[in-house]
Design a protein around this motif. Structure first.
Motif, PDB file in Angstrom:
ATOM      1  N   ARG A  34      48.638  45.326  14.614  1.00 52.77           N
ATOM      2  CA  ARG A  34      50.063  45.661  14.631  1.00 52.77           C
ATOM      3  C   ARG A  34      50.334  47.018  14.026  1.00 52.77           C
ATOM      4  O   ARG A  34      51.348  47.643  14.311  1.00 52.77           O
ATOM      5  CB  ARG A  34      50.859  44.601  13.874  1.00 52.77           C
ATOM      6  CG  ARG A  34      50.952  43.284  14.580  1.00 52.77           C
ATOM      7  CD  ARG A  34      51.735  42.355  13.715  1.00 52.77           C
ATOM      8  NE  ARG A  34      51.059  42.281  12.422  1.00 52.77           N
ATOM      9  CZ  ARG A  34      50.814  41.171  11.754  1.00 52.77           C
ATOM     10  NH1 ARG A  34      51.237  40.037  12.213  1.00 52.77           N
ATOM     11  NH2 ARG A  34      50.181  41.187  10.627  1.00 52.77           N
ATOM     12  N   TRP A  35      49.436  47.493  13.162  1.00 57.19           N
ATOM     13  CA  TRP A  35      49.631  48.782  12.516  1.00 57.19           C
ATOM     14  C   TRP A  35      49.733  49.907  13.545  1.00 57.19           C
ATOM     15  O   TRP A  35      50.278  50.956  13.269  1.00 57.19           O
ATOM     16  CB  TRP A  35      48.496  49.088  11.546  1.00 57.19           C
ATOM     17  CG  TRP A  35      47.151  49.166  12.208  1.00 57.19           C
ATOM     18  CD1 TRP A  35      46.272  48.149  12.412  1.00 57.19           C
ATOM     19  CD2 TRP A  35      46.535  50.326  12.776  1.00 57.19           C
ATOM     20  NE1 TRP A  35      45.161  48.604  13.078  1.00 57.19           N
ATOM     21  CE2 TRP A  35      45.292  49.933  13.304  1.00 57.19           C
ATOM     22  CE3 TRP A  35      46.917  51.649  12.888  1.00 57.19           C
ATOM     23  CZ2 TRP A  35      44.426  50.812  13.930  1.00 57.19           C
ATOM     24  CZ3 TRP A  35      46.046  52.533  13.520  1.00 57.19           C
ATOM     25  CH2 TRP A  35      44.820  52.104  14.032  1.00 57.19           C
ATOM     26  N   MET A  36      49.212  49.661  14.755  1.00 59.76           N
ATOM     27  CA  MET A  36      49.225  50.711  15.771  1.00 59.76           C
ATOM     28  C   MET A  36      50.654  51.038  16.197  1.00 59.76           C
ATOM     29  O   MET A  36      51.044  52.189  16.186  1.00 59.76           O
ATOM     30  CB  MET A  36      48.380  50.284  16.969  1.00 59.76           C
ATOM     31  CG  MET A  36      46.911  50.233  16.626  1.00 59.76           C
ATOM     32  SD  MET A  36      45.869  49.417  17.819  1.00 59.76           S
ATOM     33  CE  MET A  36      46.265  50.179  19.329  1.00 59.76           C
ATOM     34  N   GLY A  37      51.434  50.068  16.594  1.00 65.21           N
ATOM     35  CA  GLY A  37      52.840  50.270  16.937  1.00 65.21           C
ATOM     36  C   GLY A  37      53.086  51.399  17.917  1.00 65.21           C
ATOM     37  O   GLY A  37      52.181  51.926  18.559  1.00 65.21           O
ATOM     38  N   THR A  38      54.348  51.803  18.037  1.00 62.31           N
ATOM     39  CA  THR A  38      54.711  52.850  18.988  1.00 62.31           C
ATOM     40  C   THR A  38      54.257  54.230  18.525  1.00 62.31           C
ATOM     41  O   THR A  38      53.971  55.090  19.348  1.00 62.31           O
ATOM     42  CB  THR A  38      56.226  52.869  19.221  1.00 62.31           C
ATOM     43  OG1 THR A  38      56.879  53.044  17.970  1.00 62.31           O
ATOM     44  CG2 THR A  38      56.702  51.598  19.872  1.00 62.31           C
ATOM     45  N   ALA A  39      54.185  54.432  17.215  1.00 62.53           N
ATOM     46  CA  ALA A  39      53.751  55.734  16.703  1.00 62.53           C
ATOM     47  C   ALA A  39      52.332  56.043  17.170  1.00 62.53           C
ATOM     48  O   ALA A  39      52.015  57.183  17.515  1.00 62.53           O
ATOM     49  CB  ALA A  39      53.830  55.758  15.177  1.00 62.53           C
ATOM     50  N   TRP A  40      51.487  55.018  17.203  1.00 65.17           N
ATOM     51  CA  TRP A  40      50.110  55.202  17.647  1.00 65.17           C
ATOM     52  C   TRP A  40      50.080  55.671  19.101  1.00 65.17           C
ATOM     53  O   TRP A  40      49.349  56.590  19.455  1.00 65.17           O
ATOM     54  CB  TRP A  40      49.328  53.893  17.493  1.00 65.17           C
ATOM     55  CG  TRP A  40      47.884  54.006  17.822  1.00 65.17           C
ATOM     56  CD1 TRP A  40      46.887  54.454  17.007  1.00 65.17           C
ATOM     57  CD2 TRP A  40      47.256  53.683  19.066  1.00 65.17           C
ATOM     58  NE1 TRP A  40      45.677  54.413  17.664  1.00 65.17           N
ATOM     59  CE2 TRP A  40      45.885  53.944  18.931  1.00 65.17           C
ATOM     60  CE3 TRP A  40      47.737  53.187  20.275  1.00 65.17           C
ATOM     61  CZ2 TRP A  40      44.978  53.734  19.960  1.00 65.17           C
ATOM     62  CZ3 TRP A  40      46.826  52.977  21.302  1.00 65.17           C
ATOM     63  CH2 TRP A  40      45.464  53.248  21.137  1.00 65.17           C
ATOM     64  N   PHE A  41      50.893  55.047  19.931  1.00 64.95           N
ATOM     65  CA  PHE A  41      50.921  55.426  21.341  1.00 64.95           C
ATOM     66  C   PHE A  41      51.482  56.830  21.531  1.00 64.95           C
ATOM     67  O   PHE A  41      51.035  57.571  22.412  1.00 64.95           O
ATOM     68  CB  PHE A  41      51.713  54.399  22.161  1.00 64.95           C
ATOM     69  CG  PHE A  41      50.976  53.104  22.318  1.00 64.95           C
ATOM     70  CD1 PHE A  41      49.915  52.990  23.193  1.00 64.95           C
ATOM     71  CD2 PHE A  41      51.333  52.009  21.561  1.00 64.95           C
ATOM     72  CE1 PHE A  41      49.221  51.804  23.332  1.00 64.95           C
ATOM     73  CE2 PHE A  41      50.643  50.812  21.684  1.00 64.95           C
ATOM     74  CZ  PHE A  41      49.579  50.706  22.581  1.00 64.95           C
ATOM     75  N   GLU A  42      52.434  57.220  20.697  1.00 60.37           N
ATOM     76  CA  GLU A  42      52.973  58.577  20.769  1.00 60.37           C
ATOM     77  C   GLU A  42      51.898  59.602  20.407  1.00 60.37           C
ATOM     78  O   GLU A  42      51.767  60.638  21.065  1.00 60.37           O
ATOM     79  CB  GLU A  42      54.176  58.725  19.844  1.00 60.37           C
ATOM     80  CG  GLU A  42      55.408  57.998  20.335  1.00 60.37           C
ATOM     81  CD  GLU A  42      56.556  58.035  19.342  1.00 60.37           C
ATOM     82  OE1 GLU A  42      56.450  58.716  18.312  1.00 60.37           O
ATOM     83  OE2 GLU A  42      57.567  57.367  19.614  1.00 60.37           O
ATOM     84  N   VAL A  43      51.123  59.309  19.366  1.00 60.45           N
ATOM     85  CA  VAL A  43      50.056  60.223  18.969  1.00 60.45           C
ATOM     86  C   VAL A  43      48.993  60.291  20.058  1.00 60.45           C
ATOM     87  O   VAL A  43      48.477  61.370  20.370  1.00 60.45           O
ATOM     88  CB  VAL A  43      49.434  59.801  17.610  1.00 60.45           C
ATOM     89  CG1 VAL A  43      48.207  60.625  17.292  1.00 60.45           C
ATOM     90  CG2 VAL A  43      50.458  59.948  16.498  1.00 60.45           C
ATOM     91  N   ASN A  48      46.387  63.248  24.407  1.00 61.49           N
ATOM     92  CA  ASN A  48      46.082  63.405  25.834  1.00 61.49           C
ATOM     93  C   ASN A  48      46.659  64.707  26.367  1.00 61.49           C
ATOM     94  O   ASN A  48      46.011  65.413  27.129  1.00 61.49           O
ATOM     95  CB  ASN A  48      46.609  62.213  26.633  1.00 61.49           C
ATOM     96  CG  ASN A  48      45.792  60.971  26.428  1.00 61.49           C
ATOM     97  OD1 ASN A  48      44.616  61.044  26.073  1.00 61.49           O
ATOM     98  ND2 ASN A  48      46.392  59.824  26.646  1.00 61.49           N
ATOM     99  N   SER A  49      47.883  65.017  25.968  1.00 59.33           N
ATOM    100  CA  SER A  49      48.521  66.261  26.384  1.00 59.33           C
ATOM    101  C   SER A  49      47.727  67.466  25.883  1.00 59.33           C
ATOM    102  O   SER A  49      47.541  68.447  26.616  1.00 59.33           O
ATOM    103  CB  SER A  49      49.950  66.298  25.854  1.00 59.33           C
ATOM    104  OG  SER A  49      50.545  67.514  26.166  1.00 59.33           O
ATOM    105  N   GLU A  50      47.264  67.376  24.661  1.00 59.80           N
ATOM    106  CA  GLU A  50      46.471  68.460  24.077  1.00 59.80           C
ATOM    107  C   GLU A  50      45.179  68.666  24.861  1.00 59.80           C
ATOM    108  O   GLU A  50      44.788  69.801  25.155  1.00 59.80           O
ATOM    109  CB  GLU A  50      46.161  68.142  22.609  1.00 59.80           C
ATOM    110  CG  GLU A  50      45.362  69.199  21.897  1.00 59.80           C
ATOM    111  CD  GLU A  50      46.100  70.509  21.732  1.00 59.80           C
ATOM    112  OE1 GLU A  50      45.434  71.566  21.789  1.00 59.80           O
ATOM    113  OE2 GLU A  50      47.324  70.500  21.551  1.00 59.80           O
ATOM    114  N   VAL A  51      44.520  67.586  25.215  1.00 57.83           N
ATOM    115  CA  VAL A  51      43.266  67.677  25.966  1.00 57.83           C
ATOM    116  C   VAL A  51      43.512  68.283  27.349  1.00 57.83           C
ATOM    117  O   VAL A  51      42.760  69.147  27.803  1.00 57.83           O
ATOM    118  CB  VAL A  51      42.584  66.301  26.073  1.00 57.83           C
ATOM    119  CG1 VAL A  51      41.431  66.319  27.058  1.00 57.83           C
ATOM    120  CG2 VAL A  51      42.087  65.845  24.702  1.00 57.83           C
ATOM    121  N   VAL A  52      44.570  67.853  28.016  1.00 58.95           N
ATOM    122  CA  VAL A  52      44.885  68.387  29.342  1.00 58.95           C
ATOM    123  C   VAL A  52      45.181  69.889  29.251  1.00 58.95           C
ATOM    124  O   VAL A  52      44.703  70.671  30.085  1.00 58.95           O
ATOM    125  CB  VAL A  52      46.068  67.610  29.979  1.00 58.95           C
ATOM    126  CG1 VAL A  52      46.593  68.320  31.213  1.00 58.95           C
ATOM    127  CG2 VAL A  52      45.642  66.194  30.319  1.00 58.95           C
TER     128      VAL A  52
END
Length: 120
Positions: A34-43, A48-52
């Motif tokens: 649960r610690w992942m939450g939405t913040a994890w997905f945003e990061v 992913n954007s940085e890699v692209v």
């Protein structure tokens, strides 16, 4: 008319497979995710954007180097173009690795407050 039989087999249901996988990870000792939450997905989206963006920059450098190589008149010109390409690639890959490591570390919860929910 025969009724269609729906399988309750989790191997055929992607959501059930995902839930089963997370449950197995939690049972293996990594604890609640649960610690992942939405913040994890945003990061993760930012990473992913940085890699692209990085890949796009590297492709531009590849094209630029190819152009320079095609216009070389001597072996020395070719060598300079190749060395410049390798130096720039080394610098860019080093900087990008640092950025991604920092982004990954920022994604983890602060271990100084509590280690109970820290996944690693």
């Amino acid at each position: 008319m025969a009724k269609s039989k729906q399988s309750s087999d989790t191997r055929l249901d992607p959501v059930a497979m995902g839930q089963a996988m997370i449950q197995q990870i939690e049972e293996a000792g990594l604890g609640s995710m649960r610690w992942m939450g939405t913040a994890w997905f945003e990061v993760m989206a930012d990473m992913n954007s940085e890699v692209v963006s990085f890949v796009a920059d590297r492709i531009r450098e590849d094209v630029k180097t190819q152009h320079a190589l095609l216009h070389c008149k001597t072996a020395a010109d070719m060598q300079r173009a190749q060395v410049a390409f390798l130096e720039k690639a080394y610098t860019q890959y080093t900087e990008e690795t640092g950025k991604l490591i920092k982004m990954g570390m920022d994604m983890l919860p602060d271990a100084s407050t509590t280690t109970k929910n820290t996944p690693v």
